[in-house]
Scaffold this motif. Structure first.
Motif, PDB file in Angstrom:
ATOM      1  N   ALA A 106       0.829  -1.207   0.000  1.00 34.70           N
ATOM      2  CA  ALA A 106       0.000   0.000   0.000  1.00 34.70           C
ATOM      3  C   ALA A 106       0.860   1.251   0.000  1.00 34.70           C
ATOM      4  O   ALA A 106       0.600   2.208  -0.751  1.00 34.70           O
ATOM      5  CB  ALA A 106      -0.925  -0.008   1.211  1.00 34.70           C
ATOM      6  N   LEU A 107       1.877   1.273   0.832  1.00 33.71           N
ATOM      7  CA  LEU A 107       2.747   2.448   0.897  1.00 33.71           C
ATOM      8  C   LEU A 107       3.463   2.680  -0.431  1.00 33.71           C
ATOM      9  O   LEU A 107       3.713   3.822  -0.832  1.00 33.71           O
ATOM     10  CB  LEU A 107       3.763   2.281   2.022  1.00 33.71           C
ATOM     11  CG  LEU A 107       3.194   2.176   3.450  1.00 33.71           C
ATOM     12  CD1 LEU A 107       4.297   1.876   4.445  1.00 33.71           C
ATOM     13  CD2 LEU A 107       2.448   3.442   3.834  1.00 33.71           C
ATOM     14  N   ALA A 108       3.783   1.595  -1.121  1.00 35.95           N
ATOM     15  CA  ALA A 108       4.531   1.714  -2.365  1.00 35.95           C
ATOM     16  C   ALA A 108       3.662   2.103  -3.552  1.00 35.95           C
ATOM     17  O   ALA A 108       4.166   2.679  -4.530  1.00 35.95           O
ATOM     18  CB  ALA A 108       5.241   0.393  -2.671  1.00 35.95           C
ATOM     19  N   HIS A 109       2.346   1.840  -3.494  1.00 35.45           N
ATOM     20  CA  HIS A 109       1.538   1.983  -4.708  1.00 35.45           C
ATOM     21  C   HIS A 109       0.263   2.811  -4.553  1.00 35.45           C
ATOM     22  O   HIS A 109      -0.298   3.227  -5.568  1.00 35.45           O
ATOM     23  CB  HIS A 109       1.168   0.594  -5.246  1.00 35.45           C
ATOM     24  CG  HIS A 109       2.336  -0.208  -5.708  1.00 35.45           C
ATOM     25  ND1 HIS A 109       3.015   0.063  -6.872  1.00 35.45           N
ATOM     26  CD2 HIS A 109       2.969  -1.267  -5.132  1.00 35.45           C
ATOM     27  CE1 HIS A 109       4.011  -0.797  -7.015  1.00 35.45           C
ATOM     28  NE2 HIS A 109       4.007  -1.617  -5.980  1.00 35.45           N
ATOM     29  N   GLU A 110      -0.202   3.063  -3.347  1.00 39.52           N
ATOM     30  CA  GLU A 110      -1.451   3.808  -3.211  1.00 39.52           C
ATOM     31  C   GLU A 110      -1.187   5.314  -3.165  1.00 39.52           C
ATOM     32  O   GLU A 110      -0.118   5.751  -2.696  1.00 39.52           O
ATOM     33  CB  GLU A 110      -2.201   3.366  -1.948  1.00 39.52           C
ATOM     34  CG  GLU A 110      -2.704   1.929  -2.036  1.00 39.52           C
ATOM     35  CD  GLU A 110      -3.589   1.544  -0.859  1.00 39.52           C
ATOM     36  OE1 GLU A 110      -4.035   2.447  -0.110  1.00 39.52           O
ATOM     37  OE2 GLU A 110      -3.838   0.338  -0.684  1.00 39.52           O
ATOM     38  N   PRO A 111      -2.143   6.139  -3.621  1.00 42.83           N
ATOM     39  CA  PRO A 111      -1.951   7.590  -3.650  1.00 42.83           C
ATOM     40  C   PRO A 111      -2.166   8.225  -2.275  1.00 42.83           C
ATOM     41  O   PRO A 111      -3.086   9.013  -2.060  1.00 42.83           O
ATOM     42  CB  PRO A 111      -3.023   8.045  -4.654  1.00 42.83           C
ATOM     43  CG  PRO A 111      -4.117   7.040  -4.519  1.00 42.83           C
ATOM     44  CD  PRO A 111      -3.425   5.730  -4.257  1.00 42.83           C
ATOM     45  N   LEU A 112      -1.295   7.898  -1.352  1.00 41.90           N
ATOM     46  CA  LEU A 112      -1.390   8.417   0.013  1.00 41.90           C
ATOM     47  C   LEU A 112      -0.864   9.851   0.031  1.00 41.90           C
ATOM     48  O   LEU A 112       0.253  10.121  -0.418  1.00 41.90           O
ATOM     49  CB  LEU A 112      -0.593   7.531   0.969  1.00 41.90           C
ATOM     50  CG  LEU A 112      -1.126   6.091   1.057  1.00 41.90           C
ATOM     51  CD1 LEU A 112      -0.083   5.152   1.625  1.00 41.90           C
ATOM     52  CD2 LEU A 112      -2.403   6.058   1.892  1.00 41.90           C
ATOM     53  N   LEU A 161      -6.968   0.171  -0.462  1.00 41.69           N
ATOM     54  CA  LEU A 161      -7.569  -0.286   0.792  1.00 41.69           C
ATOM     55  C   LEU A 161      -7.021   0.446   2.013  1.00 41.69           C
ATOM     56  O   LEU A 161      -7.759   0.754   2.954  1.00 41.69           O
ATOM     57  CB  LEU A 161      -7.356  -1.796   0.920  1.00 41.69           C
ATOM     58  CG  LEU A 161      -8.002  -2.626  -0.200  1.00 41.69           C
ATOM     59  CD1 LEU A 161      -7.462  -4.051  -0.188  1.00 41.69           C
ATOM     60  CD2 LEU A 161      -9.507  -2.612  -0.068  1.00 41.69           C
ATOM     61  N   THR A 162      -5.735   0.735   2.015  1.00 46.97           N
ATOM     62  CA  THR A 162      -5.153   1.465   3.142  1.00 46.97           C
ATOM     63  C   THR A 162      -5.571   2.933   3.112  1.00 46.97           C
ATOM     64  O   THR A 162      -5.920   3.508   4.153  1.00 46.97           O
ATOM     65  CB  THR A 162      -3.625   1.319   3.121  1.00 46.97           C
ATOM     66  OG1 THR A 162      -3.292  -0.039   3.455  1.00 46.97           O
ATOM     67  CG2 THR A 162      -2.962   2.255   4.119  1.00 46.97           C
ATOM     68  N   LEU A 163      -5.566   3.552   1.940  1.00 44.43           N
ATOM     69  CA  LEU A 163      -6.051   4.926   1.825  1.00 44.43           C
ATOM     70  C   LEU A 163      -7.495   5.030   2.318  1.00 44.43           C
ATOM     71  O   LEU A 163      -7.861   5.992   3.005  1.00 44.43           O
ATOM     72  CB  LEU A 163      -5.963   5.384   0.369  1.00 44.43           C
ATOM     73  CG  LEU A 163      -6.554   6.768   0.057  1.00 44.43           C
ATOM     74  CD1 LEU A 163      -5.812   7.860   0.825  1.00 44.43           C
ATOM     75  CD2 LEU A 163      -6.519   7.035  -1.453  1.00 44.43           C
ATOM     76  N   MET A 164      -8.318   4.054   1.983  1.00 45.20           N
ATOM     77  CA  MET A 164      -9.712   4.074   2.419  1.00 45.20           C
ATOM     78  C   MET A 164      -9.820   3.992   3.942  1.00 45.20           C
ATOM     79  O   MET A 164     -10.647   4.675   4.550  1.00 45.20           O
ATOM     80  CB  MET A 164     -10.482   2.921   1.747  1.00 45.20           C
ATOM     81  CG  MET A 164     -10.690   3.137   0.255  1.00 45.20           C
ATOM     82  SD  MET A 164     -11.143   1.623  -0.661  1.00 45.20           S
ATOM     83  CE  MET A 164     -12.734   1.241   0.082  1.00 45.20           C
TER      84      MET A 164
END
Length: 504
Positions: A44-50, A478-481
Motif C-alpha cells: 500500500a505504501l509503495a503503490h497507493e496515492p497516500l 484499501l489502506t487509503l480508504m
C-alpha cells in the motif's frame, strides 16, 4: 527493532485463559504474522496515492519513500501482486520496524492511530489463526464449507487481512471460519407485515404470522443485546470465508447481518440490497444463460429485513449445486491452498476462463465484483477448470446503456448498482478479478504476467479488452480508504501492469 505489541499481548493473555494449549504455538507464529501484514502494508505504501507520501524512488537496493515531512522510509522493491510475505522489516530514517502497527504509529499520519490498532489486531488474529491449524489440511475437502475454511490468512492484499476488532479470543475461536467451529445461529421472530421480504422465505423459518430471521450470535450479544438462545429456535451452521455467511445443514447458505468491521467494511445487510435481491437474482440467471455454460450464478432463495441493516438475512443456494459427478466447486481464494496454481499451464487455463467470462459479461452490461471470495471455479475430476460460479450480487454494477446495445431489457434497479460510467464498470471488474482473484491465485507479478501473456491473443478485441491490456491495473486503495474515514465509497490506486513493466 521498534514494536507496538499491545494487541499481541492482549491476545496472549486471553489465550492463556481460554486455550492455554495454543499459547506457545501462537507466540511462535507472531514473527511470520508480522511479516505477512507488513508485506501487505508495504504494498500500500509503495503503490497507493497516500497524500503524505511526496515521492517514491526505486534503487538497486530497494525502494525509498520520501514523506511530506522530510523523513525517509526504505524497504525492498514492492511487487504489488506478491502474496508471500517478503518484507521482514522496513527502516524509517534510522529506526527499523518489523511490526506494522508500530510503524504506522510512528509515521503519525492523519487517522493513523485507529488503523494502527487494527493492524495490531490483524497480526495477533493471524498468528492465532495459524496456531490453530492441524496437520490434515493438505487433504482436499469434500464439503463446500470445508473449502471455505482452508483460507487461513484472509485477504491476500489487505493489511487488515485477519483483523477481528470487537471479537474476543474466545469469540474468534467460536466464530472464525479459520478455526472450523460449528456456530449456533439464533432466530428472531418478527411479524411478517413488519418486514421487507423478497423471493420466497422458507416455511421452516416461519412461525405463524412471524418470520424467523437468522441472527449471528455475535450480533445477538453485541448489537441486539440479547442472548442468542433467548429468541426463537436455533440452528447449527458452518461459517464460510466471510464469517457472517454460513452453510446450513441442508445445503443453503445464509448471509447474516454482522455489524462489526472486518477488513474494510461493517458487515450489515442494507434494506436497499434486500429490496433488489430477487430482481438481481432473476436477471443474472438470464445473463448467465448467455455464457455458453461457462458461468452459473447462485440463486437468491429469499431475503428479509426488519427494515434495519442490523436485523436481516439472505438465503441463497450453495455453489455446490453446480458441481457435476466427480467435480468440485472451489472458492478462488482457496486455490492457493492447493498445488494447482504452481502449474503455469493450469494458471493460464484458469485465467483464460475467468477473463473470457468476465469480459463477455462486461460487454453485455454487467461488471462482477469477482474477487476470490465471490468467484468460484468448478474443477473436473482431474483438476482442470471447466466453468465458474459467482455468488453475492450486492456489489455488482449494471449498465442500462450496454444492455440496450445488446437488446437486453434492463431490470428495474435503482441506486449505486446502476451506472453507465465506463471507468466505474472497468474498475469494478478489473480491480476485483485481475488485480484481486487472478493476482491472488498467481501469487506474484511474474506468474501473473506469464498467465496474461498466454491468453491475451485469445480474447475478443473489444474496447474493454484494449483497456485491460493497455493501461495500469486499477485496485481498491484499501489502506487509503481506512485512513480516509470522511470519504465515502471506494478509492482507487493504479498498479503497474504486468505486461507493460519490467519491474517484476
Amino acid at each position: 527493532m521498534h514494536r507496538h505489541p499491545s494487541a499481541e499481548a492482549e491476545v496472549a493473555a486471553e489465550l492463556a485463559d481460554v486455550r492455554p494449549d495454543l499459547a506457545s504455538r501462537y507466540a511462535a507464529e507472531l514473527p511470520g504474522a508480522r511479516a505477512a501484514v507488513l508485506t501487505r502494508l508495504w504494498r500500500a505504501l509503495a503503490h497507493e496515492p497516500l497524500p503524505w507520501i511526496a515521492g517514491r524512488a526505486p534503487g538497486r537496493e530497494g525502494l525509498t519513500l520520501r514523506l511530506a515531512d522530510g523523513r525517509r522510509l526504505h524497504g525492498p522493491h514492492a511487487d504489488p501482486y506478491a502474496t508471500a510475505a517478503y518484507v521482514g522489516a522496513v527502516r524509517l530514517d534510522e529506526v527499523s520496524y518489523d511490526d506494522p502497527a508500530g510503524l504506522l504509529t510512528d509515521l503519525a499520519v492523519p487517522h493513523g492511530t485507529s488503523f494502527a490498532a487494527e493492524l495490531g489486531h490483524s497480526v495477533a488474529s493471524l498468528a492465532l489463526a495459524r496456531a490453530a491449524q492441524d496437520a490434515h489440511r493438505a487433504e482436499w475437502p469434500l464439503l463446500d464449507w470445508e473449502w471455505e475454511q482452508r483460507v487461513v490468512d484472509g485477504h491476500p492484499f489487505h493489511p487488515n487481512c485477519r483483523s477481528r476488532p470487537g471479537f474476543s479470543v474466545a469469540e474468534q475461536l467460536a466464530y472464525g471460519p479459520e478455526h472450523r467451529p460449528v456456530v449456533t445461529l439464533g432466530t428472531v421472530p418478527v411479524r411478517a407485515d413488519e418486514c421487507l421480504v423478497t423471493g420466497r422465505w422458507p416455511g421452516e423459518l416461519r412461525d405463524g404470522e412471524r418470520l424467523l430471521v437468522p441472527v449471528h450470535p455475535w450480533q445477538a450479544e453485541h448489537v441486539l443485546k440479547r442472548p442468542n438462545d433467548s429468541y426463537g429456535g436455533t440452528v447449527a451452521a458452518h461459517p464460510l470465508m466471510s464469517l457472517r455467511t454460513l452453510a446450513l445443514p441442508e445445503g443453503p447458505h445464509v448471509k447474516t447481518a454482522l455489524s462489526a468491521r472486518l477488513t474494510s467494511s461493517v458487515r450489515d445487510i442494507s434494506v436497499y440490497s434486500v429490496g433488489l435481491s430477487a430482481t438481481l437474482s432473476e436477471f443474472t440467471q438470464t445473463l448467465a444463460a448467455r455464457m455458453d455454460g461457462l458461468l452459473h450464478v447462485t440463486r437468491t432463495l429469499g431475503a428479509a429485513t426488519a427494515h434495519s441493516p442490523d436485523l436481516a438475512a439472505v438465503l441463497r443456494e450453495s455453489p455446490q449445486a453446480y458441481a457435476g459427478p466427480g467435480e468440485r466447486v472451489v472458492p478462488v481464494a482457496a486455490l492457493a491452498t492447493t498445488e494447482l496454481p504452481a502449474s503455469a499451464g493450469w494458471l493460464a487455463e484458469f485465467t483464460r476462463l475467468a477473463l473470457t467470462v468476465g469480459l463477455r459479461l462486461l460487454e453485455l452490461g454487467v461488471a462482477l465484483e469477482a474477487h476470490g471470495q465471490n468467484l468460484l471455479v468448478v474443477l473436473s475430476a482431474s483438476g482442470a477448470p471447466v466453468r465458474l460460479v459467482y455468488r453475492d450480487l450486492a456489489d455488482i454494477r449494471v449498465s442500462p446503456a450496454r444492455l440496450a446495445r445488446h437488446g437486453i431489457a434492463a431490470p428495474e434497479l435503482t441506486g449505486r448498482i446502476v451506472t453507465d460510467d465506463v471507468t466505474v464498470l472497468r474498475r469494478k471488474l478489473f480491480g476485483s478479478l485481475v488485480a484481486g482473484a487472478l493476482a491472488g491465485t498467481a501469487g506474484s507479478g511474474a506468474a501473473l504476467r506469464g498467465a496474461l501473456e498466454s491468453v491475451v491473443r485469445d480474447l475478443p478485441g473489444t474496447a474493454d479488452r484494449a483497456a485491460l491490456f493497455g493501461e495500469p491495473l486499477p485496485t481498491k486503495a484499501l489502506t487509503l480508504m481506512r485512513l480516509s474515514p470522511g470519504t465515502p465509497g471506494d478509492q482507487w490506486a493504479e498498479l503497474p501492469h504486468p505486461l507493460l513493466t519490467e519491474v517484476f
